[in-house]
Structures are given as structure tokens and as C-alpha cells.
Design an enzyme around this catalytic site. Structure first.
Site, PDB file in Angstrom:
ATOM      1  N   HIS A 294      34.348 111.509  64.582  1.00  0.00           N
ATOM      2  CA  HIS A 294      34.161 112.770  63.607  1.00  0.00           C
ATOM      3  C   HIS A 294      33.832 113.773  65.025  1.00  0.00           C
ATOM      4  O   HIS A 294      33.264 113.970  65.255  1.00  0.00           O
ATOM      5  CB  HIS A 294      32.710 112.818  62.833  1.00  0.00           C
ATOM      6  CG  HIS A 294      31.601 111.677  64.229  1.00  0.00           C
ATOM      7  ND1 HIS A 294      31.051 112.383  64.160  1.00  0.00           N
ATOM      8  CD2 HIS A 294      31.622 110.105  63.475  1.00  0.00           C
ATOM      9  CE1 HIS A 294      29.647 111.628  64.604  1.00  0.00           C
ATOM     10  NE2 HIS A 294      30.819 110.684  64.076  1.00  0.00           N
ATOM     11  N   HIS A 337      23.590 110.528  72.404  1.00  0.00           N
ATOM     12  CA  HIS A 337      24.612 111.740  71.966  1.00  0.00           C
ATOM     13  C   HIS A 337      23.425 111.875  73.582  1.00  0.00           C
ATOM     14  O   HIS A 337      21.883 111.908  73.171  1.00  0.00           O
ATOM     15  CB  HIS A 337      24.614 112.995  71.242  1.00  0.00           C
ATOM     16  CG  HIS A 337      24.541 113.862  71.677  1.00  0.00           C
ATOM     17  ND1 HIS A 337      25.696 114.378  72.464  1.00  0.00           N
ATOM     18  CD2 HIS A 337      24.145 115.555  71.570  1.00  0.00           C
ATOM     19  CE1 HIS A 337      26.269 115.864  72.951  1.00  0.00           C
ATOM     20  NE2 HIS A 337      25.240 116.236  71.874  1.00  0.00           N
ATOM     21  N   GLU A 343      18.211 121.053  71.807  1.00  0.00           N
ATOM     22  CA  GLU A 343      17.809 121.121  70.307  1.00  0.00           C
ATOM     23  C   GLU A 343      16.757 120.757  69.188  1.00  0.00           C
ATOM     24  O   GLU A 343      16.237 119.945  69.439  1.00  0.00           O
ATOM     25  CB  GLU A 343      18.936 119.323  69.615  1.00  0.00           C
ATOM     26  CG  GLU A 343      20.495 119.234  70.388  1.00  0.00           C
ATOM     27  CD  GLU A 343      21.588 118.679  70.370  1.00  0.00           C
ATOM     28  OE1 GLU A 343      20.278 117.400  69.454  1.00  0.00           O
ATOM     29  OE2 GLU A 343      22.332 118.739  70.469  1.00  0.00           O
ATOM     30  N   TYR A 352      17.432 112.395  56.155  1.00  0.00           N
ATOM     31  CA  TYR A 352      18.610 113.025  56.818  1.00  0.00           C
ATOM     32  C   TYR A 352      19.305 111.323  57.571  1.00  0.00           C
ATOM     33  O   TYR A 352      18.753 110.511  57.327  1.00  0.00           O
ATOM     34  CB  TYR A 352      18.316 113.114  58.407  1.00  0.00           C
ATOM     35  CG  TYR A 352      19.115 113.522  59.790  1.00  0.00           C
ATOM     36  CD1 TYR A 352      20.332 114.208  59.546  1.00  0.00           C
ATOM     37  CD2 TYR A 352      18.705 113.426  61.257  1.00  0.00           C
ATOM     38  CE1 TYR A 352      21.380 114.834  60.217  1.00  0.00           C
ATOM     39  CE2 TYR A 352      19.878 113.582  61.767  1.00  0.00           C
ATOM     40  CZ  TYR A 352      20.638 114.271  61.657  1.00  0.00           C
ATOM     41  OH  TYR A 352      21.841 114.671  62.775  1.00  0.00           O
ATOM     42  N   HIS A 367      14.389 117.460  70.862  1.00  0.00           N
ATOM     43  CA  HIS A 367      15.715 117.094  72.038  1.00  0.00           C
ATOM     44  C   HIS A 367      15.492 118.252  73.052  1.00  0.00           C
ATOM     45  O   HIS A 367      16.701 118.507  73.068  1.00  0.00           O
ATOM     46  CB  HIS A 367      16.943 115.674  70.964  1.00  0.00           C
ATOM     47  CG  HIS A 367      16.520 115.186  70.078  1.00  0.00           C
ATOM     48  ND1 HIS A 367      16.916 115.067  69.177  1.00  0.00           N
ATOM     49  CD2 HIS A 367      15.067 113.947  70.425  1.00  0.00           C
ATOM     50  CE1 HIS A 367      16.127 114.006  68.336  1.00  0.00           C
ATOM     51  NE2 HIS A 367      14.966 113.744  69.267  1.00  0.00           N
ATOM     52  N   HIS A 373      19.554 110.449  72.513  1.00  0.00           N
ATOM     53  CA  HIS A 373      19.051 110.380  71.324  1.00  0.00           C
ATOM     54  C   HIS A 373      20.328 109.995  70.174  1.00  0.00           C
ATOM     55  O   HIS A 373      21.174 110.215  70.749  1.00  0.00           O
ATOM     56  CB  HIS A 373      18.454 111.198  70.904  1.00  0.00           C
ATOM     57  CG  HIS A 373      20.160 113.133  70.918  1.00  0.00           C
ATOM     58  ND1 HIS A 373      19.754 113.756  72.464  1.00  0.00           N
ATOM     59  CD2 HIS A 373      19.984 113.810  70.083  1.00  0.00           C
ATOM     60  CE1 HIS A 373      20.686 114.809  71.926  1.00  0.00           C
ATOM     61  NE2 HIS A 373      20.779 114.586  70.453  1.00  0.00           N
TER      62      HIS A 373
END
Length: 436
Positions: A294, A337, A343, A352, A367, A373
Site C-alpha cells: 500500500h 515505521h 506526526e 483507527y 510520534h 511506531h
């Protein structure tokens, strides 16, 4: 009050030239500043960019108002008991924290707290005097602003309601923003906030840098993401009121106030491309993979504030809207990531897909750059074993403020009672599975 009978009417289109008049004939024809403006009005230009910036980036509007903005008394800095203890601005003096931070929704304030008094700063970066960087605020209000008007000379305000609808009375007219919408008030535009549902809570991105605009689409082509036609600007609606009104101005981090003898929301007509607007996040045209893997979350960018480096945003506003997931042999939640950008995530409704629990509407997580994270243990285990078939994610609406610099959290955010002190624990159950 002078306006149309309809409470809210809109002109559509992002960044284009618009015009609106509450009284026929209030807009001059062919001239921005005629010798005598129609109907005895005053012509006034509001510039959101330098006069000499390129035409494609230049933002300005002409306002035709009952009294010029220059007719006001002296502003006095709010101090003592009238100072704002929870509203902070850049430069922030605290040391940036590399740890992952998460908060529960903040408590609602006492009765009589309006939008301005209910602002609470999470953190930010940059320097407001250099028009660079951003700040993240929460708002929680239990009362409408009455005979009080606010403007922010430091930056434009992107307002993200989470609970309770807002009716924004601006110099340009009225905007209705409910949960699921975002509203933007440009730098310096005066407005007051009326609570439609008696109380309200949400998020604010204060953008000190270049004004938000739509991202370039590149290989995506002409269509997709946020469509310009879905950004809605108000029709002119003015207040002709001779009564005391407190005008509060945020300037270089401090709040200053003056008592006018009239409402400054007295613009009868206007035209230009510097306007407040509202956008329904559910109209975002989500793009994604139809094969495997993705794309990066940048593909969910609604608005971007460019910096002096091409492709590097001062701040991006990103939405994770309802969408289909169809990638084959793909771990579908957001991947583990680390990012050079910082962020801040918030949740408007539902859940979520990267968090099994602990991340609730009205809450948020931070983050900072290069902090690792990703999905928590329960999400990872469920997604790794799931049978892959087309999957619709339609039970949540999350967003992200992503910024080029570390976000320095305020002392009040670090010490808040609604901060989750055990946030790191959500990753502690991830086991070793490697086999040689």
C-alpha cells in the site's frame, strides 16, 4: 444583522477568485477601490501574502465594509487573571521529547468557557515571528462567543471538530462545521464561534508558514484526493451592530484586546481568493493499491503548506477516510515505521485500524521524528492471520498533522492527567518469530 434568509449558503472552489454581496449593488464593478464605494461602504484590501509573490501563490481579498478596520481603539495586552494560561506559541522553550506520547480526550471545561478561552496547546515548532512552523492545539468549549471576536495574526487556523457542531461567524460570512468537516480561517480574519449543540471539542492546527493549498498530483493525474469544488466559501453576511464588542488579537504569541463600539464583522460584500472555507472530509477521494502493498500515507494528503524545499511541507493535513483495502499478500494496517517527519494523530470518530484500543475520539498521539511506531500487538497478530479478501474500512475517521520539524510538547501536555503514561506497553507483547 443583514444577510440572506438562508442560514448558510456557499460558493464552491478552492483557491479561486470568488465574490459575494449581502446587498445587491454593494460590489463595485470594474474597480477595486473606486473614488466612492457603493452604498457608502469603505473599500479595504486584506493581503495574506506579500504583494509581489507570484500570481499563482498570491492571496488577497477586497472587503467592502460599513467601517474601515483602521477605526479602532488601542489594543492592550491581556495580563494577570485575563492572560491565557493554556495557550502557547512558538518558539517553545521546552526540550523536544523523543518518546512516543498519547493522550486520552481532554476533560470538558467549566460552564461559560468559550472557544478562545478553551484553547489548550499540545506543542509545536518553528518561530512565529519568522512565519515558520506550526502549533497543535485542542479546544473545548461550553459557551458561545458573545460580543467577543477573535483573530490570529500569527497564522491561519485549521479547525477540526470532534464533538459538537460550530457556526463560525467570519468577516466573509458564516460557515457551519460539524464533526467530519474541517474549517479554515485565514491569518488575521476576525471571527466568533457559536456552539450549535451547547458544547464542542476538537483540534486546531495553527499554521505559521505558507497558506495551505492542495497538493500537486503528479503521476496521479488530474483527478483524485481532495477536489477543489468541494471546498466551500461563505456568502456575505454582515452585522450592523452598535454595541461594545471585545476584539481579541493573537500577535507574536500574546493576546491583545480592545473594546470596539461596534461589531467588526460588518463586511457587506467581498471578492478575492483569500477566504475562509469548510470541507467535508467524507468527500475525500481516497486512492490506494489494487495489487499488493500500500502507498505511503502522503497519498491521503488533503492540504499542504509548502516550505522552501520542494516536496518538504511545513505541515501537511492528512485524513484516513473510509476506504477499501484489497492488496493481495499484504499486511494491510499501517506498517511499522520511522519517519524524518513528525506526526500528530487525532481521531474524529470510530476506531483507527492500527490500534486495537486506547486511541479514542478526542484523543491524540505524537510520534516525533525517527520515533518507531506502528500497529500494536493485537492489531499485528490479527492482521497477520487474517484471510485476505476485499475489506471496507468505514467505521472510523482519523487525521494527521505531519510537520518537517520535531514537535516540542508543552509542559502542560507532558504533565496532563489525561496523558497515557503506559503508551509504550502496546508494543511490548510483540514476540520474536525468526527461524534460521
Amino acid at each position: 444583522m443583514g444577510s440572506s434568509d438562508a442560514e448558510l449558503e456557499y460558493l464552491s472552489g478552492f483557491g479561486n477568485e470568488h465574490s459575494s454581496e449581502a446587498v445587491p449593488g454593494a460590489l463595485p464593478v470594474g474597480r477595486n477601490s473606486p473614488q466612492r464605494a457603493p452604498l457608502g461602504l469603505y473599500a479595504e484590501q486584506l493581503s495574506g501574502t506579500a504583494f509581489t509573490e507570484p500570481r499563482a501563490h498570491n492571496r488577497r481579498s477586497w472587503l467592502y465594509r460599513i467601517r474601515p478596520s483602521a477605526a479602532h481603539p488601542k489594543f492592550t495586552r491581556l495580563a494577570g487573571t485575563r492572560a491565557h494560561p493554556t495557550l502557547h506559541t512558538a518558539p517553545f522553550t521546552e526540550v523536544p521529547d523523543p518518546n512516543r506520547l498519547r493522550w486520552n480526550p481532554p476533560p470538558m471545561p467549566v460552564a461559560g468557557t468559550d472557544f478562545v478561552d478553551g484553547l489548550w496547546t499540545v506543542g509545536g515548532n518553528g518561530d512565529v515571528t519568522q512565519r515558520a512552523g506550526m502549533a497543535i492545539h485542542l479546544y473545548a468549549a461550553t459557551a458561545s462567543m458573545t460580543d467577543r471576536v477573535f483573530s490570529d495574526a500569527d497564522g491561519e487556523l485549521l479547525i477540526v471538530p470532534e464533538s459538537g457542531a460550530l457556526l463560525l461567524h467570519t468577516e466573509f460570512g458564516r460557515l457551519h462545521a460539524a464533526p467530519g468537516h474541517v474549517a479554515l480561517v485565514p491569518r488575521g480574519v476576525r471571527f466568533r464561534v457559536e456552539l450549535v449543540d451547547g458544547s464542542a471539542r476538537g483540534y486546531v492546527c495553527e499554521n505559521y508558514g505558507q497558506p495551505f493549498l492542495l497538493p500537486e498530483l503528479g503521476p496521479v493525474g488530474a483527478n483524485g484526493l481532495a477536489n477543489a469544488r468541494d471546498f466551500l466559501a461563505p456568502t456575505a453576511a454582515y452585522e450592523d451592530a452598535d454595541r461594545p464588542v471585545e476584539v481579541v488579537n493573537k500577535f507574536c504569541g500574546a493576546l491583545w484586546a480592545a473594546e470596539y463600539g461596534h461589531s467588526p464583522l460588518d463586511v457587506v460584500a467581498w471578492h478575492g481568493n483569500l477566504v475562509p472555507y469548510v470541507y467535508d472530509l467524507r468527500r475525500f477521494n481516497v486512492l490506494g493499491s489494487i495489487s499488493y502493498d500500500h502507498p505511503d500515507p502522503s497519498l491521503f494528503t488533503v492540504l499542504t503548506s509548502p516550505s522552501d524545499t520542494p516536496g518538504l511541507a511545513g505541515v501537511d493535513f492528512v485524513v484516513f477516510a473510509p476506504r477499501w483495502l484489497v492488496g493481495e499478500d499484504t499486511f494491510r494496517p499501517p506498517y511499522f515505521h520511522r519517519n524524518v517527519m513528525s506526526e500528530y494523530m487525532g481521531l474524529i470518530e470510530g476506531a483507527y485500524d492500527a490500534k486495537a484500543e486506547g486511541f479514542t475520539p478526542g484523543g491524540g498521539s505524537l510520534h516525533n521524528m525517527m520515533s518507531a511506531h506502528g500497529p500494536d500487538r493485537d492489531t499485528f497478530e490479527a492482521a497477520s492471520a487474517a484471510q485476505l479478501r476485499p475489506q471496507k474500512i468505514d467505521d472510523g475517521l482519523a487525521f494527521m498533522f505531519e510537520t518537517r520539524w520535531p514537535v516540542t510538547a508543552t509542559a502542560q501536555a507532558l504533565g496532563a492527567g489525561h496523558r497515557q503514561q503506559d503508551y509504550d506497553d502496546v508494543w511490548q507483547g510483540l514476540q520474536r518469530h525468526f527461524r534460521d
